[in-house]
Design a protein around this motif. Structure first.
Motif, PDB file in Angstrom:
ATOM      1  N   TYR A 173       0.821  -1.215   0.000  1.00  0.00           N
ATOM      2  CA  TYR A 173       0.000   0.000   0.000  1.00  0.00           C
ATOM      3  C   TYR A 173       0.858   1.270   0.000  1.00  0.00           C
ATOM      4  CZ  TYR A 173      -3.313   3.537   1.710  1.00  0.00           C
ATOM      5  OH  TYR A 173      -4.063   4.682   1.876  1.00  0.00           O
ATOM      6  N   PRO A 174       1.875   1.405   0.882  1.00  0.00           N
ATOM      7  CA  PRO A 174       2.722   2.605   0.827  1.00  0.00           C
ATOM      8  C   PRO A 174       3.428   2.781  -0.514  1.00  0.00           C
ATOM      9  CG  PRO A 174       3.037   1.463   2.899  1.00  0.00           C
ATOM     10  CD  PRO A 174       2.208   0.557   2.038  1.00  0.00           C
ATOM     11  N   LEU A 175       3.920   1.686  -1.100  1.00  0.00           N
ATOM     12  CA  LEU A 175       4.586   1.782  -2.404  1.00  0.00           C
ATOM     13  C   LEU A 175       3.603   2.195  -3.495  1.00  0.00           C
ATOM     14  CD1 LEU A 175       6.958  -1.331  -2.322  1.00  0.00           C
ATOM     15  CD2 LEU A 175       7.577   1.087  -2.042  1.00  0.00           C
ATOM     16  N   PHE A 176       2.393   1.695  -3.426  1.00  0.00           N
ATOM     17  CA  PHE A 176       1.356   2.065  -4.392  1.00  0.00           C
ATOM     18  C   PHE A 176       1.061   3.564  -4.308  1.00  0.00           C
ATOM     19  CE2 PHE A 176      -3.286   2.649  -5.110  1.00  0.00           C
ATOM     20  CZ  PHE A 176      -3.306   2.373  -6.471  1.00  0.00           C
ATOM     21  N   LEU A 177       0.937   4.090  -3.082  1.00  0.00           N
ATOM     22  CA  LEU A 177       0.686   5.521  -2.901  1.00  0.00           C
ATOM     23  C   LEU A 177       1.844   6.359  -3.438  1.00  0.00           C
ATOM     24  CD1 LEU A 177      -0.781   5.697   0.729  1.00  0.00           C
ATOM     25  CD2 LEU A 177      -2.037   5.754  -1.425  1.00  0.00           C
ATOM     26  N   LYS A 178       3.067   5.917  -3.145  1.00  0.00           N
ATOM     27  CA  LYS A 178       4.235   6.669  -3.599  1.00  0.00           C
ATOM     28  C   LYS A 178       4.287   6.724  -5.116  1.00  0.00           C
ATOM     29  CE  LYS A 178       9.232   7.064  -3.022  1.00  0.00           C
ATOM     30  NZ  LYS A 178      10.433   6.524  -2.327  1.00  0.00           N
ATOM     31  N   LEU A 179       3.963   5.616  -5.769  1.00  0.00           N
ATOM     32  CA  LEU A 179       3.969   5.573  -7.226  1.00  0.00           C
ATOM     33  C   LEU A 179       2.925   6.528  -7.805  1.00  0.00           C
ATOM     34  CD1 LEU A 179       4.988   4.282  -9.852  1.00  0.00           C
ATOM     35  CD2 LEU A 179       3.261   2.501  -9.552  1.00  0.00           C
ATOM     36  N   LEU A 180       1.721   6.482  -7.269  1.00  0.00           N
ATOM     37  CA  LEU A 180       0.667   7.360  -7.773  1.00  0.00           C
ATOM     38  C   LEU A 180       0.991   8.836  -7.542  1.00  0.00           C
ATOM     39  CD1 LEU A 180      -2.731   5.645  -6.795  1.00  0.00           C
ATOM     40  CD2 LEU A 180      -1.568   5.635  -8.998  1.00  0.00           C
ATOM     41  N   SER A 181       1.643   9.129  -6.423  1.00  0.00           N
ATOM     42  CA  SER A 181       1.921  10.525  -6.077  1.00  0.00           C
ATOM     43  C   SER A 181       2.912  11.182  -7.037  1.00  0.00           C
ATOM     44  CB  SER A 181       2.454  10.616  -4.650  1.00  0.00           C
ATOM     45  OG  SER A 181       3.746  10.038  -4.548  1.00  0.00           O
ATOM     46  N   LEU A 182       3.671  10.365  -7.766  1.00  0.00           N
ATOM     47  CA  LEU A 182       4.628  10.919  -8.728  1.00  0.00           C
ATOM     48  C   LEU A 182       3.931  11.713  -9.827  1.00  0.00           C
ATOM     49  CD1 LEU A 182       7.028   7.844  -9.145  1.00  0.00           C
ATOM     50  CD2 LEU A 182       7.395   9.885  -7.737  1.00  0.00           C
ATOM     51  N   PHE A 183       2.672  11.438 -10.043  1.00  0.00           N
ATOM     52  CA  PHE A 183       1.931  12.076 -11.127  1.00  0.00           C
ATOM     53  C   PHE A 183       0.911  13.098 -10.615  1.00  0.00           C
ATOM     54  CE2 PHE A 183       2.966   7.646 -12.109  1.00  0.00           C
ATOM     55  CZ  PHE A 183       3.782   7.810 -13.213  1.00  0.00           C
ATOM     56  N   LYS A 184       1.013  13.453  -9.323  1.00  0.00           N
ATOM     57  CA  LYS A 184       0.041  14.366  -8.722  1.00  0.00           C
ATOM     58  C   LYS A 184       0.712  15.655  -8.289  1.00  0.00           C
ATOM     59  CE  LYS A 184      -4.094  15.242  -6.953  1.00  0.00           C
ATOM     60  NZ  LYS A 184      -5.327  15.301  -7.748  1.00  0.00           N
ATOM     61  N   LYS A 185       0.123  16.785  -8.664  1.00  0.00           N
ATOM     62  CA  LYS A 185       0.650  18.086  -8.275  1.00  0.00           C
ATOM     63  C   LYS A 185       0.066  18.506  -6.927  1.00  0.00           C
ATOM     64  CE  LYS A 185       1.372  19.771 -12.999  1.00  0.00           C
ATOM     65  NZ  LYS A 185       1.036  20.840 -13.978  1.00  0.00           N
ATOM     66  N   PRO A 186       0.841  19.201  -6.093  1.00  0.00           N
ATOM     67  CA  PRO A 186       0.337  19.635  -4.784  1.00  0.00           C
ATOM     68  C   PRO A 186      -0.718  20.724  -4.910  1.00  0.00           C
ATOM     69  CG  PRO A 186       2.515  20.553  -5.201  1.00  0.00           C
ATOM     70  CD  PRO A 186       2.252  19.572  -6.308  1.00  0.00           C
ATOM     71  N   ASN A 187      -1.424  20.963  -3.825  1.00  0.00           N
ATOM     72  CA  ASN A 187      -2.448  21.999  -3.783  1.00  0.00           C
ATOM     73  C   ASN A 187      -1.842  23.360  -4.109  1.00  0.00           C
ATOM     74  OD1 ASN A 187      -4.732  23.590  -3.098  1.00  0.00           O
ATOM     75  ND2 ASN A 187      -3.970  23.780  -0.985  1.00  0.00           N
ATOM     76  N   SER A 188      -2.402  24.036  -5.087  1.00  0.00           N
ATOM     77  CA  SER A 188      -1.861  25.329  -5.517  1.00  0.00           C
ATOM     78  C   SER A 188      -2.673  26.510  -4.998  1.00  0.00           C
ATOM     79  CB  SER A 188      -1.807  25.387  -7.052  1.00  0.00           C
ATOM     80  OG  SER A 188      -3.105  25.207  -7.607  1.00  0.00           O
ATOM     81  N   ILE A 189      -3.789  26.215  -4.310  1.00  0.00           N
ATOM     82  CA  ILE A 189      -4.627  27.290  -3.760  1.00  0.00           C
ATOM     83  C   ILE A 189      -4.221  27.497  -2.307  1.00  0.00           C
ATOM     84  CG2 ILE A 189      -6.985  28.084  -3.360  1.00  0.00           C
ATOM     85  CD1 ILE A 189      -7.921  26.051  -5.429  1.00  0.00           C
ATOM     86  N   ILE A 190      -3.324  28.444  -2.085  1.00  0.00           N
ATOM     87  CA  ILE A 190      -2.810  28.689  -0.734  1.00  0.00           C
ATOM     88  C   ILE A 190      -2.711  30.186  -0.475  1.00  0.00           C
ATOM     89  CG2 ILE A 190      -1.492  26.537  -0.625  1.00  0.00           C
ATOM     90  CD1 ILE A 190       1.015  28.196  -1.265  1.00  0.00           C
ATOM     91  N   TYR A 191      -2.718  30.539   0.800  1.00  0.00           N
ATOM     92  CA  TYR A 191      -2.455  31.923   1.184  1.00  0.00           C
ATOM     93  C   TYR A 191      -0.970  32.217   0.982  1.00  0.00           C
ATOM     94  CZ  TYR A 191      -6.972  32.478   3.569  1.00  0.00           C
ATOM     95  OH  TYR A 191      -8.305  32.588   3.870  1.00  0.00           O
TER      96      TYR A 191
END
Length: 404
Positions: free
Chosen positions: A37-55
């Protein structure tokens, strides 16, 4: 050549197949939760951008109320409050409320002395022991600001901790933000290194869950922020309030994330017995949450996926270990299961082996401590389950020894 199976009754064959099935399901459940499960999450996160709506730091930032439940924290409470006051967050946007749970040391005097020279700090005294949940529920009602930061007395802030937590609340969908717990006081002769490694791994798992779907499974109770409008009063005698609040936020449609830059610092436990008792208490609280939120698993969504993969399987880990170990004994006549049984027996005995090496021969084998830590953690889960079954009558806690 006549097959051996010719002489084995059919019902015996079916029994062996069932035992093998139980073995592989149990073994895979542990393997999946801790590694796959942790490895699966890490793999998927490579293609995800962080939240850009911030103060941005230059914008008008929301005001925050920092709530601290404290019992006999004279060793750390001054350092804690000063670390908050030294923050680069706008001074006029901070209030600190310390709820003293009938402290008998100098905690109250220290807080009162600080409050006398800084109006942002206030003390609320409780005349009898009430427990963290009761304290926080009461402090939330007194808080005047829209963002709450719930934090422990021994968790020290950096100058940017508050901003890094609060910046995400510009995004209306985010309701809870967890910090990045950094452990200090690491020693080679205790359990602190293993604790640090485990907590660091957990930080990243939670970060990936939040990054991918906003479904982080429980903040570290030492420090996290949430909107006051999203706070749900925690039931009396609940031992793990942070996970309860997290699940309530998710059930209401809010998102929960982890911010790696929101670093806080905590003196990690180094004494095995103290940490083991703390883990039992947390485990009992985890089973409170498990059975309360079990209906969430009936819905097929990312919340149920993360809850099942990260928490449910972990909390049931000791039972899975007992299942596959028992199955390996029952299948001992087969070579693979014989070796597996020997290996598992050794791993189960590592806490005892490590104790004897350390106490008698003064030998510290760090590699041995990691499987020992895994086993003791699961033992604590098992004990915590039985504590939950017996019944939890009080949420009153004793703080872990500070500056070990």
């Amino acid at each position: 050549m006549v097959s051996y199976l010719t002489f084995v009754p059919s019902d015996r064959i079916y029994d062996m197949q069932l035992i093998k099935l139980i073995f592989w399901i149990s073994f895979f459940a542990v393997l999946y939760s801790y590694i796959i499960y942790p490895l699966f999450l890490k793999l998927l996160s490579l293609f995800k951008k962080p939240n850009s709506i911030i103060y941005l730091p230059s914008e008008d930032l929301p005001k925050v109320s920092i709530l601290i439940a404290a019992f006999n924290e004279e060793k750390v409470i001054r350092e804690k409050i000063e670390s908050v006051l030294k923050s680069n967050y706008p001074a006029s946007s901070i209030e600190i409320i310390v709820g003293s749970d009938s402290s008998t040391d100098l905690t109250n005097s220290i807080v009162e002395a600080i409050a006398a020279v800084d109006s942002r700090v206030s003390l609320v005294e409780f005349n009898q022991r009430s427990g963290k949940v009761t304290i926080i529920n009461a402090l939330v009602k007194l808080a005047i600001n829209p963002v709450l930061i719930l934090t422990d007395a021994n968790v020290i802030f950096s100058k940017i901790t508050i901003y890094e937590l609060v910046k995400h609340f510009k995004n209306d969908s985010i309701a809870l933000v967890d910090s990045n717990m950094v452990n200090t006081g690491i020693k080679k002769d205790g359990i602190s290194l293993q604790e640090k490694s485990y907590i660091s791994a957990e930080v990243y798992i939670k970060h990936y869950e939040g990054l991918l779907w906003g479904t982080m499974m429980g903040p570290f109770g030492g420090c996290f922020a949430l909107r006051k409008s999203s706070y749900s009063p925690v039931p009396a005698h609940f031992l793990v309030d942070d996970f309860y609040l997290n699940m309530k936020v998710l059930q209401s449609g809010g998102k929960c994330i982890n911010e790696l830059n929101a670093r806080v610092y905590e003196d990690v436990s180094n004494e095995a017995a103290i940490e083991f008792n703390r883990k039992i208490r947390i485990a009992a609280g985890s089973f409170q949450n498990l059975f309360l939120f079990l209906p969430s698993l009936l819905r097929i969504n990312t919340i149920s996926f993360c809850f099942f993969s990260h928490k449910v399987l972990r909390w049931k880990g000791p039972f899975f270990i007992l299942f596959f170990y028992t199955c390996s004994i029952l299948l001992y006549d087969q070579l693979f299961f014989r070796y597996f049984c020997w290996l598992t027996t050794f791993i189960i005995c590592t806490p005892l082996i490590d104790y004897l090496l350390h106490r008698v021969l003064r030998i510290n084998l760090l590699l041995l401590r990691f499987p020992a830590h895994f086993i003791t953690t699961n033992m604590a889960l098992l004990f915590g389950f039985f504590r939950y079954i017996i019944g939890i009558q009080s949420g009153i806690w004793q703080p872990t020894k500070r500056h070990q």
